[in-house]
Design a protein around this motif. Structure first.
Motif, PDB file in Angstrom:
ATOM      1  N   ASP A  27       0.842  -1.192   0.000  1.00 55.39           N
ATOM      2  CA  ASP A  27       0.000   0.000   0.000  1.00 55.39           C
ATOM      3  C   ASP A  27       0.878   1.243   0.000  1.00 55.39           C
ATOM      4  O   ASP A  27       2.033   1.202   0.435  1.00 55.39           O
ATOM      5  CB  ASP A  27      -0.895   0.022   1.241  1.00 55.39           C
ATOM      6  N   ASP A  28       0.319   2.341  -0.444  1.00 59.12           N
ATOM      7  CA  ASP A  28       1.032   3.610  -0.381  1.00 59.12           C
ATOM      8  C   ASP A  28       1.189   4.038   1.067  1.00 59.12           C
ATOM      9  O   ASP A  28       0.286   3.842   1.886  1.00 59.12           O
ATOM     10  CB  ASP A  28       0.259   4.696  -1.133  1.00 59.12           C
ATOM     11  N   ASP A  29       2.326   4.638   1.383  1.00 57.00           N
ATOM     12  CA  ASP A  29       2.541   5.182   2.716  1.00 57.00           C
ATOM     13  C   ASP A  29       1.741   6.467   2.858  1.00 57.00           C
ATOM     14  O   ASP A  29       1.696   7.284   1.935  1.00 57.00           O
ATOM     15  CB  ASP A  29       4.029   5.490   2.936  1.00 57.00           C
ATOM     16  N   PRO A  30       1.126   6.672   4.031  1.00 65.24           N
ATOM     17  CA  PRO A  30       0.397   7.925   4.229  1.00 65.24           C
ATOM     18  C   PRO A  30       1.376   9.099   4.350  1.00 65.24           C
ATOM     19  O   PRO A  30       2.451   8.958   4.926  1.00 65.24           O
ATOM     20  CB  PRO A  30      -0.350   7.698   5.546  1.00 65.24           C
ATOM     21  N   VAL A  31       1.010  10.216   3.790  1.00 62.09           N
ATOM     22  CA  VAL A  31       1.849  11.410   3.887  1.00 62.09           C
ATOM     23  C   VAL A  31       0.965  12.636   3.707  1.00 62.09           C
ATOM     24  O   VAL A  31       0.081  12.662   2.857  1.00 62.09           O
ATOM     25  CB  VAL A  31       2.994  11.395   2.852  1.00 62.09           C
ATOM     26  N   SER A  32       1.192  13.632   4.538  1.00 61.39           N
ATOM     27  CA  SER A  32       0.448  14.878   4.376  1.00 61.39           C
ATOM     28  C   SER A  32       1.387  16.008   3.968  1.00 61.39           C
ATOM     29  O   SER A  32       0.980  16.927   3.272  1.00 61.39           O
ATOM     30  CB  SER A  32      -0.280  15.240   5.665  1.00 61.39           C
ATOM     31  N   ARG A  33       2.648  15.895   4.386  1.00 64.21           N
ATOM     32  CA  ARG A  33       3.617  16.946   4.077  1.00 64.21           C
ATOM     33  C   ARG A  33       5.010  16.345   4.033  1.00 64.21           C
ATOM     34  O   ARG A  33       5.342  15.458   4.793  1.00 64.21           O
ATOM     35  CB  ARG A  33       3.541  18.010   5.172  1.00 64.21           C
ATOM     36  N   ALA A  34       5.839  16.847   3.119  1.00 67.09           N
ATOM     37  CA  ALA A  34       7.227  16.406   2.993  1.00 67.09           C
ATOM     38  C   ALA A  34       8.050  17.569   2.464  1.00 67.09           C
ATOM     39  O   ALA A  34       7.504  18.581   2.013  1.00 67.09           O
ATOM     40  CB  ALA A  34       7.318  15.205   2.052  1.00 67.09           C
ATOM     41  N   ASP A  35       9.353  17.403   2.526  1.00 67.42           N
ATOM     42  CA  ASP A  35      10.236  18.431   1.994  1.00 67.42           C
ATOM     43  C   ASP A  35      10.337  18.362   0.476  1.00 67.42           C
ATOM     44  O   ASP A  35      10.567  19.380  -0.176  1.00 67.42           O
ATOM     45  CB  ASP A  35      11.636  18.295   2.599  1.00 67.42           C
ATOM     46  N   VAL A  49       1.883  10.999 -11.108  1.00 65.30           N
ATOM     47  CA  VAL A  49       1.660  10.815  -9.669  1.00 65.30           C
ATOM     48  C   VAL A  49       2.430  11.878  -8.888  1.00 65.30           C
ATOM     49  O   VAL A  49       1.894  12.486  -7.958  1.00 65.30           O
ATOM     50  CB  VAL A  49       2.056   9.385  -9.221  1.00 65.30           C
ATOM     51  N   GLY A  50       3.668  12.128  -9.263  1.00 71.04           N
ATOM     52  CA  GLY A  50       4.457  13.164  -8.602  1.00 71.04           C
ATOM     53  C   GLY A  50       3.840  14.542  -8.753  1.00 71.04           C
ATOM     54  O   GLY A  50       3.782  15.321  -7.796  1.00 71.04           O
ATOM     55  N   LEU A  51       3.383  14.839  -9.958  1.00 74.06           N
ATOM     56  CA  LEU A  51       2.727  16.140 -10.197  1.00 74.06           C
ATOM     57  C   LEU A  51       1.472  16.290  -9.350  1.00 74.06           C
ATOM     58  O   LEU A  51       1.230  17.353  -8.771  1.00 74.06           O
ATOM     59  CB  LEU A  51       2.391  16.297 -11.682  1.00 74.06           C
ATOM     60  N   ASP A  52       0.682  15.228  -9.254  1.00 63.66           N
ATOM     61  CA  ASP A  52      -0.528  15.279  -8.421  1.00 63.66           C
ATOM     62  C   ASP A  52      -0.165  15.567  -6.963  1.00 63.66           C
ATOM     63  O   ASP A  52      -0.850  16.347  -6.289  1.00 63.66           O
ATOM     64  CB  ASP A  52      -1.313  13.967  -8.513  1.00 63.66           C
ATOM     65  N   LEU A  53       0.899  14.956  -6.478  1.00 59.69           N
ATOM     66  CA  LEU A  53       1.300  15.160  -5.084  1.00 59.69           C
ATOM     67  C   LEU A  53       1.702  16.615  -4.818  1.00 59.69           C
ATOM     68  O   LEU A  53       1.270  17.204  -3.830  1.00 59.69           O
ATOM     69  CB  LEU A  53       2.447  14.219  -4.713  1.00 59.69           C
ATOM     70  N   VAL A  54       2.520  17.198  -5.700  1.00 57.28           N
ATOM     71  CA  VAL A  54       2.934  18.591  -5.453  1.00 57.28           C
ATOM     72  C   VAL A  54       1.775  19.554  -5.682  1.00 57.28           C
ATOM     73  O   VAL A  54       1.681  20.577  -4.998  1.00 57.28           O
ATOM     74  CB  VAL A  54       4.198  18.997  -6.259  1.00 57.28           C
ATOM     75  N   ARG A  55       0.894  19.247  -6.598  1.00 58.15           N
ATOM     76  CA  ARG A  55      -0.288  20.097  -6.803  1.00 58.15           C
ATOM     77  C   ARG A  55      -1.199  20.068  -5.576  1.00 58.15           C
ATOM     78  O   ARG A  55      -1.890  21.034  -5.277  1.00 58.15           O
ATOM     79  CB  ARG A  55      -1.064  19.648  -8.035  1.00 58.15           C
ATOM     80  N   ASP A  56      -1.197  18.921  -4.879  1.00 60.53           N
ATOM     81  CA  ASP A  56      -1.992  18.789  -3.647  1.00 60.53           C
ATOM     82  C   ASP A  56      -1.299  19.426  -2.443  1.00 60.53           C
ATOM     83  O   ASP A  56      -1.807  19.346  -1.327  1.00 60.53           O
ATOM     84  CB  ASP A  56      -2.276  17.314  -3.352  1.00 60.53           C
ATOM     85  N   GLY A  57      -0.130  20.015  -2.659  1.00 60.68           N
ATOM     86  CA  GLY A  57       0.558  20.721  -1.594  1.00 60.68           C
ATOM     87  C   GLY A  57       1.386  19.849  -0.671  1.00 60.68           C
ATOM     88  O   GLY A  57       1.750  20.278   0.425  1.00 60.68           O
ATOM     89  N   VAL A  58       1.707  18.634  -1.108  1.00 62.87           N
ATOM     90  CA  VAL A  58       2.487  17.734  -0.254  1.00 62.87           C
ATOM     91  C   VAL A  58       3.908  18.246  -0.052  1.00 62.87           C
ATOM     92  O   VAL A  58       4.466  18.121   1.036  1.00 62.87           O
ATOM     93  CB  VAL A  58       2.489  16.297  -0.840  1.00 62.87           C
ATOM     94  N   ALA A  59       4.512  18.845  -1.073  1.00 56.46           N
ATOM     95  CA  ALA A  59       5.902  19.313  -0.969  1.00 56.46           C
ATOM     96  C   ALA A  59       6.116  20.513  -1.892  1.00 56.46           C
ATOM     97  O   ALA A  59       5.471  20.631  -2.939  1.00 56.46           O
ATOM     98  CB  ALA A  59       6.860  18.186  -1.336  1.00 56.46           C
TER      99      ALA A  59
END
Length: 179
Positions: A27-35, A49-59
């Motif tokens: 499973d994917d690891d949970p993450v709300s914020r990263a550097d 997938v990477g673009l979706d994560l940064v667009r969601d404000g993860v990093a």
């Protein structure tokens, strides 16, 4: 002879079943914020997938491992234009070519960036079958906390990947144990 063939077949089926569980069922690891979000080279869907994560404000930083094989035109164009086509807001895009061009080389690049920029947490994006080995290799190079995210792949690529990942994992755990 027949019992030897039966034993070999049993070992192959068992290795494939264990590999399927080890490499595909994660499973994917949970993450709300990263550097940073790091997208490893390979499958075409990883960048999305990477673009979706940064667009969601993860990093605030997106690191893209450049594809030197010429098989991922979207990634090549993305890095050539510095990520401007993605219209990212408040996201720094960093594209790097790993040397050697391998997960081991990418691990070194991630470690260098993490040390230089003082990153404590990183989200790593790769194909699901690749997450187990990628995490082991990157952990050898950095103390940053890792969260792993799997990108979707076609079923046939997953089928082919299981034996390939066993072979690559064997190398990583025996002759290539350094960072």
């Amino acid at each position: 002879m027949r019992s030897l063939v039966t034993l070999a077949l049993f070992v192959l089926v068992a290795a494939y079943a264990i590999g399927g569980a080890l490499f595909l069922a994660r499973d994917d690891d949970p993450v709300s914020r990263a550097d940073a979000v790091v997208v490893l080279a390979g499958g075409d869907s990883r960048l999305d997938v990477g673009l979706d994560l940064v667009r969601d404000g993860v990093a605030p930083v997106l690191v893209v491992s450049e594809d030197t094989t010429g098989r991922d035109d979207e990634r090549v164009a993305f890095c050539a234009e510095g990520g401007t086509s993605a219209k990212l807001v408040d996201v720094e895009v960093v594209c790097r070519i790993a040397s050697p061009y391998s997960t081991r080389g990418e691990s070194r690049v991630v470690a260098q960036l993490a040390e230089k920029r003082d990153w404590d947490s990183i989200v790593v994006v790769s194909s699901r079958y690749h997450l187990f080995r990628a995490e082991r290799l990157i952990e050898r190079c950095t103390d940053a906390k890792l969260a792993m995210r799997g990108a979707p792949e076609p079923w046939w690529r997953n089928v082919i990947a299981v034996p390939a990942e066993w072979a690559k994992l064997a190398l990583a755990e025996t002759t290539r144990r350094d960072c």
